[in-house]
Write an enzyme that holds these catalytic residues in place. Structure first.
Site, PDB file in Angstrom:
ATOM      1  N   PRO A 166       0.617  -1.009  -0.172  1.00  0.00           N
ATOM      2  CA  PRO A 166      -0.021   0.879   0.067  1.00  0.00           C
ATOM      3  C   PRO A 166       0.855   1.073   0.000  1.00  0.00           C
ATOM      4  O   PRO A 166       0.333   2.333  -0.497  1.00  0.00           O
ATOM      5  CB  PRO A 166      -0.687  -0.191   1.658  1.00  0.00           C
ATOM      6  CG  PRO A 166      -0.301  -1.091   2.349  1.00  0.00           C
ATOM      7  CD  PRO A 166       0.536  -1.947   1.045  1.00  0.00           C
ATOM      8  N   PHE A 167       2.147   1.340   0.379  1.00  0.00           N
ATOM      9  CA  PHE A 167       3.458   2.847   0.112  1.00  0.00           C
ATOM     10  C   PHE A 167       3.876   1.782  -0.642  1.00  0.00           C
ATOM     11  O   PHE A 167       4.807   3.041  -0.747  1.00  0.00           O
ATOM     12  CB  PHE A 167       3.312   2.648   1.338  1.00  0.00           C
ATOM     13  CG  PHE A 167       2.434   3.193   2.359  1.00  0.00           C
ATOM     14  CD1 PHE A 167       1.696   4.620   2.568  1.00  0.00           C
ATOM     15  CD2 PHE A 167       1.518   2.148   3.337  1.00  0.00           C
ATOM     16  CE1 PHE A 167       1.055   5.183   3.599  1.00  0.00           C
ATOM     17  CE2 PHE A 167       0.887   2.438   3.874  1.00  0.00           C
ATOM     18  CZ  PHE A 167       0.258   3.502   3.943  1.00  0.00           C
ATOM     19  N   SER A 168       3.591   1.519  -1.654  1.00  0.00           N
ATOM     20  CA  SER A 168       5.141   1.261  -2.862  1.00  0.00           C
ATOM     21  C   SER A 168       5.462   2.626  -3.642  1.00  0.00           C
ATOM     22  O   SER A 168       4.811   3.583  -3.710  1.00  0.00           O
ATOM     23  CB  SER A 168       4.282   0.490  -4.333  1.00  0.00           C
ATOM     24  OG  SER A 168       3.833  -0.374  -3.687  1.00  0.00           O
TER      25      SER A 168
ATOM     26  N   LYS B 185       5.874  -3.682  13.917  1.00  0.00           N
ATOM     27  CA  LYS B 185       5.980  -4.452  14.765  1.00  0.00           C
ATOM     28  C   LYS B 185       5.694  -5.415  14.423  1.00  0.00           C
ATOM     29  O   LYS B 185       4.470  -5.987  15.682  1.00  0.00           O
ATOM     30  CB  LYS B 185       6.286  -3.691  16.174  1.00  0.00           C
ATOM     31  CG  LYS B 185       7.739  -2.643  15.863  1.00  0.00           C
ATOM     32  CD  LYS B 185       8.755  -3.530  15.619  1.00  0.00           C
ATOM     33  CE  LYS B 185      10.277  -2.595  15.570  1.00  0.00           C
ATOM     34  NZ  LYS B 185       9.978  -2.090  13.983  1.00  0.00           N
TER      35      LYS B 185
ATOM     36  N   GLU C 105       3.934  -0.024   5.377  1.00  0.00           N
ATOM     37  CA  GLU C 105       4.491   1.017   5.770  1.00  0.00           C
ATOM     38  C   GLU C 105       3.902   2.234   5.866  1.00  0.00           C
ATOM     39  O   GLU C 105       4.482   2.874   5.298  1.00  0.00           O
ATOM     40  CB  GLU C 105       5.814   0.196   6.932  1.00  0.00           C
ATOM     41  CG  GLU C 105       5.272   0.940   8.332  1.00  0.00           C
ATOM     42  CD  GLU C 105       6.613   0.997   9.412  1.00  0.00           C
ATOM     43  OE1 GLU C 105       6.347   1.693  10.509  1.00  0.00           O
ATOM     44  OE2 GLU C 105       6.922  -0.054   8.712  1.00  0.00           O
TER      45      GLU C 105
END
Length: 402
Positions: A188-190, A222, A206
């Site tokens: 989702p954070f490519s 984590k 992340e």
């Protein structure tokens, strides 16, 4: 859009891969070309960024390197990204669920749209890649035991230790590598990011920090377990992660650290944990993610929120200042852009930044390729298991480079 943007010497391609529940404002953002830019360095980086933005508020895209808030670099940085860089794009593409918005500094929108539709990738013949490691498994275990000695003495509670994988004198096609990485591990954070001769191909799962209005949102990761093609075994791995006391303790320590960081800049009493120990499944791993929110005072500049919380706790440990010193002592190289962040700032002074993990770096001139992987070391850590976790996290990059 991906084929089209790769022709530019400066670009930033951000893709959320349609992940549900991630709280994205856009499905995809593409920034190409640079009207103006700023290179940042400690110790005045955030002050300089504030002045640069305030001179001409608008869209900015760029990165923050791991050391930008640490004021000192002592080891060799092998990849070529600067400590910080932001640019105002010549062309901005914003893709939502039902429309594509094109903003262009100078040119014809229809002509640009046609050029995007007709774009074809320019292929580059790559060379054979052999991946080496900066430290051996024996050296890794020795360092982990030394870190645990610091934990036993009370110097720290948790430390994120990372190791580098690298290849020298190689030629790759960065666009092809990013496409392979995206195929193997859509996250989702490519990000696919280029600043002249330096490339970052990221499959990050992340978020570091998002600002929307006066609300700040942080989602540290984590806790990790391997995915399995067998659905039954996969569910066992997920349940194991959910109930694992060590993984939960790691998550709790980072949540406390993030709450403390946000409290330094947010309105008193506004910081709270929205979700604790959330279980999220990605192509390669299951991850434990917590969500922390807080409210900025009206008169607080957005750069103060970044300065108060960077580098992110999930990639350092607790207490942050001491573990940053120990990371510098035990890691062979500076992290550079790894465990830094890539993201955007809007004309309304909102922003969204990822955490640069699960990422491949490539310097075209030096022909140097690298990626890093790490894990959180606590009193209960076992070197063999932590080493295995690093290899699990490195799998997607390895596959993309085959």
């Amino acid at each position: 859009m991906l084929d089209w943007v790769s022709q530019f010497s400066i670009f930033c391609f951000l893709d959320n891969n349609n992940y549900p529940g991630i709280n994205h404002s856009f499905e995809c953002l593409v920034a190409a070309g640079s009207i103006r830019s700023i290179e940042l360095a400690p110790p005045t980086a955030f002050h300089d960024l504030q002045e640069f933005y305030d001179q001409e508020p608008g869209w900015l895209f760029g990165h923050l390197g791991y050391d930008i808030n640490n004021n000192r670099q002592v080891n060799l940085k092998t990849e070529g990204f600067s400590d910080g860089y932001f640019f105002s794009p010549e062309i901005l593409l914003r893709l939502t669920s039902d429309e594509l918005i094109i903003e262009i500094h100078d040119g014809d929108h229809n002509q640009l749209y046609d050029s995007i539709l007709k774009s074809k990738p320019i292929t580059i013949a790559g060379s054979h890649i052999v991946i080496d490691q900066k430290i051996s498994k024996v050296e890794y275990a020795d360092i982990i035991n030394k870190i645990k000695s610091h934990i036993k003495r009370g110097d720290c509670y948790e430390l994120n230790f990372c190791q580098e994988f690298f290849s020298q004198n190689v030629v790759i096609d960065p666009l092809l590598v990013y496409k392979k990485l995206h195929q193997v591990s859509p996250n989702p954070f490519s990000a696919f990011y280029r600043i002249n001769d330096n490339y970052c191909m990221s499959a990050s799962p992340e978020r570091y920090l998002k600002k929307e209005g006066l609300q700040l949102l942080s989602q540290p990761i984590k806790g990790t377990s391997r995915r399995d093609p067998d659905p039954v075994k996969d569910e066992v791995n997920k349940t194991f992660l959910k109930n694992n006391a060590k993984e939960q303790s790691e998550n709790v320590m980072i949540v406390d650290l993030v709450r403390n960081d946000l409290s330094r800049v947010c309105t008193e009493g506004s910081v709270y944990v929205e979700e604790m120990f959330g279980l999220y499944s990605f192509p390669q791993v299951h991850q434990m993610i917590s969500t922390i929110k807080g409210t900025l005072p009206v008169d607080t500049h957005f750069t103060e929120a970044i300065a108060a919380t960077f580098p992110m706790g999930s990639m350092t440990g607790a207490p942050k200042i001491r573990v940053i010193e120990l990371i510098r002592q035990y890691e062979i190289n500076n992290r550079g852009l790894f465990s830094g962040s890539i993201g955007y700032i809007t004309p309304e002074a909102d922003f969204d930044f990822n955490v640069i993990i699960r990422s491949i770096f490539y310097n075209k001139i030096k022909r140097y390729l690298s990626f890093l992987a790490g894990s959180a070391i606590t009193f209960k850590s076992e070197a063999d298991l932590e080493y295995e976790e690093c290899l699990i996290k490195a799998e997607a990059m390895m596959k993309a480079l085959q």
